[in-house]
Design a protein around this motif. Sequence first.
Motif, PDB file in Angstrom:
ATOM      1  N   VAL A 132      11.897 -12.965  25.854  1.00 29.30           N
ATOM      2  CA  VAL A 132      11.037 -13.132  27.021  1.00 29.30           C
ATOM      3  C   VAL A 132      10.137 -11.916  27.161  1.00 29.30           C
ATOM      4  O   VAL A 132      10.482 -10.815  26.718  1.00 29.30           O
ATOM      5  N   LEU A 133       8.982 -12.115  27.788  1.00 29.41           N
ATOM      6  CA  LEU A 133       8.021 -11.047  28.008  1.00 29.41           C
ATOM      7  C   LEU A 133       8.199 -10.450  29.400  1.00 29.41           C
ATOM      8  O   LEU A 133       8.553 -11.152  30.350  1.00 29.41           O
ATOM      9  N   LEU A 134       7.917  -9.154  29.512  1.00 31.77           N
ATOM     10  CA  LEU A 134       8.017  -8.486  30.804  1.00 31.77           C
ATOM     11  C   LEU A 134       7.077  -9.123  31.830  1.00 31.77           C
ATOM     12  O   LEU A 134       7.434  -9.264  33.002  1.00 31.77           O
ATOM     13  N   THR A 135       5.885  -9.505  31.391  1.00 31.29           N
ATOM     14  CA  THR A 135       4.931 -10.121  32.322  1.00 31.29           C
ATOM     15  C   THR A 135       5.474 -11.426  32.892  1.00 31.29           C
ATOM     16  O   THR A 135       5.295 -11.720  34.077  1.00 31.29           O
ATOM     17  N   ASP A 136       6.157 -12.217  32.064  1.00 28.99           N
ATOM     18  CA  ASP A 136       6.742 -13.464  32.537  1.00 28.99           C
ATOM     19  C   ASP A 136       7.875 -13.190  33.530  1.00 28.99           C
ATOM     20  O   ASP A 136       7.997 -13.865  34.552  1.00 28.99           O
ATOM     21  N   LEU A 137       8.707 -12.204  33.202  1.00 38.01           N
ATOM     22  CA  LEU A 137       9.814 -11.871  34.101  1.00 38.01           C
ATOM     23  C   LEU A 137       9.299 -11.362  35.448  1.00 38.01           C
ATOM     24  O   LEU A 137       9.839 -11.705  36.500  1.00 38.01           O
ATOM     25  N   ALA A 138       8.233 -10.558  35.423  1.00 38.07           N
ATOM     26  CA  ALA A 138       7.661 -10.055  36.670  1.00 38.07           C
ATOM     27  C   ALA A 138       7.164 -11.206  37.540  1.00 38.07           C
ATOM     28  O   ALA A 138       7.336 -11.194  38.767  1.00 38.07           O
ATOM     29  N   GLY A 139       6.571 -12.224  36.902  1.00 36.47           N
ATOM     30  CA  GLY A 139       6.095 -13.383  37.649  1.00 36.47           C
ATOM     31  C   GLY A 139       7.233 -14.209  38.222  1.00 36.47           C
ATOM     32  O   GLY A 139       7.180 -14.657  39.373  1.00 36.47           O
ATOM     33  N   ILE A 140       8.273 -14.417  37.432  1.00 32.98           N
ATOM     34  CA  ILE A 140       9.431 -15.194  37.891  1.00 32.98           C
ATOM     35  C   ILE A 140      10.119 -14.501  39.064  1.00 32.98           C
ATOM     36  O   ILE A 140      10.513 -15.138  40.044  1.00 32.98           O
ATOM     37  N   LEU A 141      10.249 -13.180  38.972  1.00 34.45           N
ATOM     38  CA  LEU A 141      10.959 -12.409  40.000  1.00 34.45           C
ATOM     39  C   LEU A 141      10.063 -12.003  41.165  1.00 34.45           C
ATOM     40  O   LEU A 141      10.560 -11.540  42.195  1.00 34.45           O
ATOM     41  N   ASN A 142       8.740 -12.138  40.947  1.00 29.28           N
ATOM     42  CA  ASN A 142       7.768 -11.717  41.964  1.00 29.28           C
ATOM     43  C   ASN A 142       7.929 -10.233  42.298  1.00 29.28           C
ATOM     44  O   ASN A 142       8.000  -9.833  43.471  1.00 29.28           O
ATOM     45  N   VAL A 143       7.996  -9.426  41.245  1.00 31.67           N
ATOM     46  CA  VAL A 143       8.108  -7.971  41.407  1.00 31.67           C
ATOM     47  C   VAL A 143       7.077  -7.304  40.501  1.00 31.67           C
ATOM     48  O   VAL A 143       6.435  -7.951  39.666  1.00 31.67           O
ATOM     49  N   SER A 144       6.926  -6.005  40.626  1.00 28.05           N
ATOM     50  CA  SER A 144       5.971  -5.262  39.809  1.00 28.05           C
ATOM     51  C   SER A 144       6.477  -5.107  38.375  1.00 28.05           C
ATOM     52  O   SER A 144       7.680  -5.236  38.104  1.00 28.05           O
ATOM     53  N   MET A 145       5.550  -4.787  37.476  1.00 28.23           N
ATOM     54  CA  MET A 145       5.928  -4.534  36.090  1.00 28.23           C
ATOM     55  C   MET A 145       6.860  -3.332  35.985  1.00 28.23           C
ATOM     56  O   MET A 145       7.782  -3.316  35.166  1.00 28.23           O
ATOM     57  N   ASP A 146       6.619  -2.324  36.809  1.00 30.48           N
ATOM     58  CA  ASP A 146       7.487  -1.137  36.776  1.00 30.48           C
ATOM     59  C   ASP A 146       8.929  -1.507  37.127  1.00 30.48           C
ATOM     60  O   ASP A 146       9.877  -1.018  36.505  1.00 30.48           O
ATOM     61  N   THR A 147       9.091  -2.392  38.115  1.00 25.26           N
ATOM     62  CA  THR A 147      10.442  -2.798  38.524  1.00 25.26           C
ATOM     63  C   THR A 147      11.147  -3.554  37.415  1.00 25.26           C
ATOM     64  O   THR A 147      12.305  -3.265  37.078  1.00 25.26           O
ATOM     65  N   VAL A 148      10.457  -4.513  36.836  1.00 25.28           N
ATOM     66  CA  VAL A 148      11.109  -5.310  35.792  1.00 25.28           C
ATOM     67  C   VAL A 148      11.352  -4.472  34.541  1.00 25.28           C
ATOM     68  O   VAL A 148      12.359  -4.646  33.842  1.00 25.28           O
ATOM     69  N   ARG A 149      10.475  -3.519  34.278  1.00 26.47           N
ATOM     70  CA  ARG A 149      10.683  -2.622  33.132  1.00 26.47           C
ATOM     71  C   ARG A 149      11.942  -1.783  33.327  1.00 26.47           C
ATOM     72  O   ARG A 149      12.741  -1.602  32.393  1.00 26.47           O
ATOM     73  N   ARG A 150      12.135  -1.284  34.551  1.00 27.32           N
ATOM     74  CA  ARG A 150      13.358  -0.515  34.842  1.00 27.32           C
ATOM     75  C   ARG A 150      14.603  -1.393  34.730  1.00 27.32           C
ATOM     76  O   ARG A 150      15.630  -0.970  34.197  1.00 27.32           O
ATOM     77  N   ASP A 151      14.509  -2.627  35.232  1.00 26.92           N
ATOM     78  CA  ASP A 151      15.653  -3.531  35.155  1.00 26.92           C
ATOM     79  C   ASP A 151      16.049  -3.805  33.708  1.00 26.92           C
ATOM     80  O   ASP A 151      17.233  -3.784  33.350  1.00 26.92           O
ATOM     81  N   VAL A 152      15.054  -4.086  32.873  1.00 24.25           N
ATOM     82  CA  VAL A 152      15.330  -4.371  31.461  1.00 24.25           C
ATOM     83  C   VAL A 152      15.905  -3.136  30.769  1.00 24.25           C
ATOM     84  O   VAL A 152      16.835  -3.244  29.958  1.00 24.25           O
ATOM     85  N   LYS A 153      15.384  -1.964  31.114  1.00 26.45           N
ATOM     86  CA  LYS A 153      15.906  -0.718  30.530  1.00 26.45           C
ATOM     87  C   LYS A 153      17.376  -0.536  30.906  1.00 26.45           C
ATOM     88  O   LYS A 153      18.211  -0.164  30.065  1.00 26.45           O
ATOM     89  N   GLU A 154      17.721  -0.791  32.165  1.00 26.66           N
ATOM     90  CA  GLU A 154      19.109  -0.656  32.608  1.00 26.66           C
ATOM     91  C   GLU A 154      20.017  -1.655  31.891  1.00 26.66           C
ATOM     92  O   GLU A 154      21.127  -1.306  31.471  1.00 26.66           O
ATOM     93  N   LEU A 155      19.565  -2.884  31.736  1.00 34.54           N
ATOM     94  CA  LEU A 155      20.364  -3.897  31.050  1.00 34.54           C
ATOM     95  C   LEU A 155      20.533  -3.562  29.578  1.00 34.54           C
ATOM     96  O   LEU A 155      21.579  -3.841  28.982  1.00 34.54           O
ATOM     97  N   ASP A 156      19.503  -2.960  28.987  1.00 38.27           N
ATOM     98  CA  ASP A 156      19.602  -2.514  27.601  1.00 38.27           C
ATOM     99  C   ASP A 156      20.646  -1.402  27.477  1.00 38.27           C
ATOM    100  O   ASP A 156      21.471  -1.402  26.552  1.00 38.27           O
ATOM    101  N   GLU A 157      20.638  -0.473  28.414  1.00 38.12           N
ATOM    102  CA  GLU A 157      21.615   0.624  28.389  1.00 38.12           C
ATOM    103  C   GLU A 157      23.038   0.128  28.586  1.00 38.12           C
ATOM    104  O   GLU A 157      23.993   0.745  28.114  1.00 38.12           O
TER     105      GLU A 157
END
Length: 251
Positions: free
Chosen positions: A20-45
């Motif tokens: 999945v793309l970060l842009t798609d996730l941001a749209g689904i969650l209705n949050v900023s790219m920075d927020t979804v980027r942090r979320d994905v980084k945390e899940l990766d860790e």
Amino acid sequence: MRKSERHQVILEEVHLHNRVLLTDLAGILNVSMDTVRRDVKELDELSRLRKVHGGAVSNGFNIYTDQSGEIFQQDSKVRIAKKGISLLKDGDVILISGGSTNLELAKLIPAKMNLTIFTPSLPMAIELINNMSPRHEVYLIGGKLSKESQLVTGGESINSLSDITADICFLGTGYIDYSKGITETDWEIAQMKRAMIKASKRLVALTISKKLNTVNRYKICDINTLHALVTELEPDADLLRPYHDNGVELI
């Protein structure tokens, strides 16, 4: 939406679509790219998914199943693969892309059948070789290998497909919709899959029903290009009726 809820949505999307793309996730969650980027980084860790450039992939994505302990809805995918095997005939030339359901199909290909198999997917080629019989010939289509998808793309691979006429193409599908057709997140992968369709007499999609009625950016083909749709559902399921109405055989 709380962070734990966002994480759950992200994991569901990644498990369903594999990539999945970060842009798609941001749209689904209705949050900023920075927020979804942090979320994905945390899940990766936390080793819940794999962060890649511009998006995320599931831990089991494109890792052949002998090495993977994380296959989303594996029971359904095995059932779909068993149905898909019934479409094969002795002597067939097969084109097959990657994807976890197609990998389950590869594990079940009968050793007694004489088959010639072409694939642009590195994990698929490995799975096919692991289950290869003396009656099988397996060819890995050459070209530029995408790091994220582990799929060959580009002009060289597309030109190679112009010299092939396959009896059947098993096309991995991330997104499929009865009105929008089969779509992809990546333009080069979409072009490769278009070439696979053009090189085949019969097009088959193996997909779990959760992927039905989902759409992304790049169109691969209209739904009526598809000859057969194989899911874990019974062919008369209400969810499948619009596909039948568009001329798709349901299996």
